[in-house]
Design a protein around this motif. Sequence first.
Motif, PDB file in Angstrom:
ATOM      1  N   GLY A  45       0.819  -1.208   0.000  1.00  0.00           N
ATOM      2  CA  GLY A  45       0.000   0.000   0.000  1.00  0.00           C
ATOM      3  C   GLY A  45       0.850   1.254   0.000  1.00  0.00           C
ATOM      4  O   GLY A  45       2.083   1.208  -0.066  1.00  0.00           O
ATOM      5  N   ASP A  46       0.163   2.422   0.091  1.00  0.00           N
ATOM      6  CA  ASP A  46       0.817   3.736   0.136  1.00  0.00           C
ATOM      7  C   ASP A  46       1.811   3.861  -1.017  1.00  0.00           C
ATOM      8  O   ASP A  46       3.023   3.868  -0.833  1.00  0.00           O
ATOM      9  CB  ASP A  46       1.513   3.933   1.474  1.00  0.00           C
ATOM     10  N   ALA A 411     -11.372   2.991  10.753  1.00  0.00           N
ATOM     11  CA  ALA A 411     -10.604   4.224  10.520  1.00  0.00           C
ATOM     12  C   ALA A 411     -11.488   5.406  10.896  1.00  0.00           C
ATOM     13  O   ALA A 411     -11.858   6.229  10.064  1.00  0.00           O
ATOM     14  CB  ALA A 411     -10.152   4.314   9.061  1.00  0.00           C
ATOM     15  N   ARG A 412     -11.817   5.467  12.180  1.00  0.00           N
ATOM     16  CA  ARG A 412     -12.803   6.439  12.666  1.00  0.00           C
ATOM     17  C   ARG A 412     -12.409   7.872  12.341  1.00  0.00           C
ATOM     18  O   ARG A 412     -13.206   8.642  11.799  1.00  0.00           O
ATOM     19  CB  ARG A 412     -12.966   6.266  14.181  1.00  0.00           C
ATOM     20  N   GLN A 413     -11.180   8.244  12.639  1.00  0.00           N
ATOM     21  CA  GLN A 413     -10.765   9.625  12.381  1.00  0.00           C
ATOM     22  C   GLN A 413     -10.728   9.916  10.887  1.00  0.00           C
ATOM     23  O   GLN A 413     -11.028  11.037  10.450  1.00  0.00           O
ATOM     24  CB  GLN A 413      -9.403   9.880  13.020  1.00  0.00           C
ATOM     25  N   GLY A 414     -10.373   8.906  10.084  1.00  0.00           N
ATOM     26  CA  GLY A 414     -10.387   9.077   8.641  1.00  0.00           C
ATOM     27  C   GLY A 414     -11.794   9.324   8.123  1.00  0.00           C
ATOM     28  O   GLY A 414     -12.010  10.181   7.259  1.00  0.00           O
ATOM     29  N   TYR A 508      -6.213   7.287   7.770  1.00  0.00           N
ATOM     30  CA  TYR A 508      -6.625   6.004   7.208  1.00  0.00           C
ATOM     31  C   TYR A 508      -5.630   4.901   7.587  1.00  0.00           C
ATOM     32  O   TYR A 508      -6.009   3.838   8.092  1.00  0.00           O
ATOM     33  CB  TYR A 508      -6.751   6.117   5.693  1.00  0.00           C
ATOM     34  N   SER A 509      -4.348   5.161   7.347  1.00  0.00           N
ATOM     35  CA  SER A 509      -3.327   4.143   7.618  1.00  0.00           C
ATOM     36  C   SER A 509      -3.250   3.809   9.100  1.00  0.00           C
ATOM     37  O   SER A 509      -3.178   2.633   9.481  1.00  0.00           O
ATOM     38  CB  SER A 509      -1.965   4.625   7.114  1.00  0.00           C
ATOM     39  N   ALA A 510      -3.284   4.826   9.951  1.00  0.00           N
ATOM     40  CA  ALA A 510      -3.181   4.592  11.392  1.00  0.00           C
ATOM     41  C   ALA A 510      -4.370   3.783  11.892  1.00  0.00           C
ATOM     42  O   ALA A 510      -4.219   2.869  12.725  1.00  0.00           O
ATOM     43  CB  ALA A 510      -3.103   5.928  12.128  1.00  0.00           C
ATOM     44  N   ALA A 514      -3.969  -0.103  13.267  1.00  0.00           N
ATOM     45  CA  ALA A 514      -4.285  -0.392  14.671  1.00  0.00           C
ATOM     46  C   ALA A 514      -5.145  -1.644  14.803  1.00  0.00           C
ATOM     47  O   ALA A 514      -5.064  -2.366  15.802  1.00  0.00           O
ATOM     48  CB  ALA A 514      -4.994   0.804  15.299  1.00  0.00           C
ATOM     49  N   TRP A 515      -5.935  -1.926  13.787  1.00  0.00           N
ATOM     50  CA  TRP A 515      -6.813  -3.091  13.847  1.00  0.00           C
ATOM     51  C   TRP A 515      -6.181  -4.347  13.262  1.00  0.00           C
ATOM     52  O   TRP A 515      -6.413  -5.450  13.761  1.00  0.00           O
ATOM     53  CB  TRP A 515      -8.106  -2.795  13.072  1.00  0.00           C
ATOM     54  N   PHE A 516      -5.396  -4.198  12.208  1.00  0.00           N
ATOM     55  CA  PHE A 516      -5.027  -5.378  11.425  1.00  0.00           C
ATOM     56  C   PHE A 516      -3.535  -5.595  11.226  1.00  0.00           C
ATOM     57  O   PHE A 516      -3.147  -6.580  10.592  1.00  0.00           O
ATOM     58  CB  PHE A 516      -5.703  -5.305  10.043  1.00  0.00           C
ATOM     59  N   LYS A 517      -2.678  -4.693  11.714  1.00  0.00           N
ATOM     60  CA  LYS A 517      -1.248  -4.883  11.458  1.00  0.00           C
ATOM     61  C   LYS A 517      -0.548  -5.389  12.709  1.00  0.00           C
ATOM     62  O   LYS A 517      -0.829  -4.930  13.798  1.00  0.00           O
ATOM     63  CB  LYS A 517      -0.604  -3.574  10.991  1.00  0.00           C
TER      64      LYS A 517
END
Length: 517
Positions: A45-46, A411-414, A508-510, A514-517
């Motif tokens: 990604g990115d 990605a709540r803040q996203g 988005y990335s953060a 936080a959930w899946f990495k």
Amino acid sequence: MTPLDDGPPHGRGREIWLLAATFLVAAAGMVYELVAATLSSYLLGDSVRQFSLVIGVFLASMGLGAWVTRFVDRAVSGFVWAQIALGVIGGCMAPVMFFAYAWMGEVELPLYLFLVLTGILCGMEIPLIARVLKEVGAAAFRFENVLSVDYVGALAASVAFPLLIVPHLGLMSASLSFGVLNLLVAGISLWLFRAQVSRGLVVVWAVALCALSVFLVQSERMVSVVEASLFEDEVILSQDSPYQHLTLTRFQGRTRFFLDASIQFDSQDEYRYHEMLVQPAMALAPRRQKVLILGGGDGLAAREVFRSADVAAVTLVDLDGAVTGLFRSHADLVALNAGSLNDPRMTVVTGDAWAFAAENRDSYDVIIVDLPDPKSIALSKLYTQEFYAMLAERLSATGVMVVQSGSPLFARQGYWSVVHTLQATRNPFVPGGRLWVLPYHVYVPSFGDWGFTLVAAHPLTPRDIHLPDGLRYATPEVWRAAQVFGPDEADMPADVNRLQSHALVGYYSAGWDAWFK
């Protein structure tokens, strides 16, 4: 240094070959660099970050390779050895990356190991070719001539990579094909300079060429093995486009569609997503004659649009013609989208959503923004205040727009950054005013909790919505519930996403990490 004058052919023929070899090895080196960058973007990604790292590491490694050539005593043998090693290492780069990702879930360590080794070997090529040219007594030898041919080869490869190489070969076959090309360069050089090389080097070259040729012939089978490891279900289609890798899987009548190994929909629950994306906006819009869809190349959003009998014209803009072509022609997919892409009211535009919004001057009663998640700056651009301002100009005075906005849970803040960005966008119908927005969300088993944002120039009167017949999920009661967010998904501080800052990419990335990495 005494010119090499033993072993035919002599003179001009060798000079021409060395310049031709410069062009070929430059093209191969550029392809390896692009394969590495594309793979890192696909798998990690990115894309902006990955391309930057790949280019930086590759160029630094080339510098190291150029320095290493001072320790090579015999330029011809050194060049041939470099080509053999480069053919094997560069050729096997993509297969090793795919297998490492499929079986171990690890790609960064092997990626950068291969990248450094390939860069070093590519960096050795030009200094060694220049030395060989001097040794053969090239008339009026000028080093800048070699560099010029090198740059032209790199340009040719960079142009051919998205237009020809990836669409026709795919990444795995491309890597192996250019590995074979490096070995062929080594083989011709071995013959032309056979008096200066050992028989052992010829044997090594022959073994490497045979092995890599076998891998190339079996590349399609290797792709199938990798995809069988990556995907739970049977892979029924695997295709590379200039932009992404398309995969279609099936299990007991259940179809899933993936782009770059990321799921786009599952036929078992996609109706939840597409009904809730489209139907509220269509129901709340006073007029529905003219509809614009950005993204949605699978035709599933368009299927929902055509449930409204008063729709007169739909324009769908998608970057990848391979996606719209697939969903226009594949019988099972045409059945899934109810032939929406082949409807006479449909106009499919293959192009960039930003360019379309900037250049198009039509106005639309409903705009549906169903674009990929903002995983990179290139995609984040399509979630900026500047982009939404252009779309607002395309809305009719009573128009309604809906934007796919990501997950308010993962990605709540996203998600709230997208909502705040739309809230901060200039309203073209109210001087000094801002757009009216209504956030809502839906649970889709394949994705999790997913959010959307409804947008209009004027506040829409709260009311129960009238929905078309035949829906499997959306109801007035579901719509009311969709507007309620739990405390762990509720509004929170988040910056407006702008071209200068791209705050959304970090959010988005953060969130997903936080959930899946």
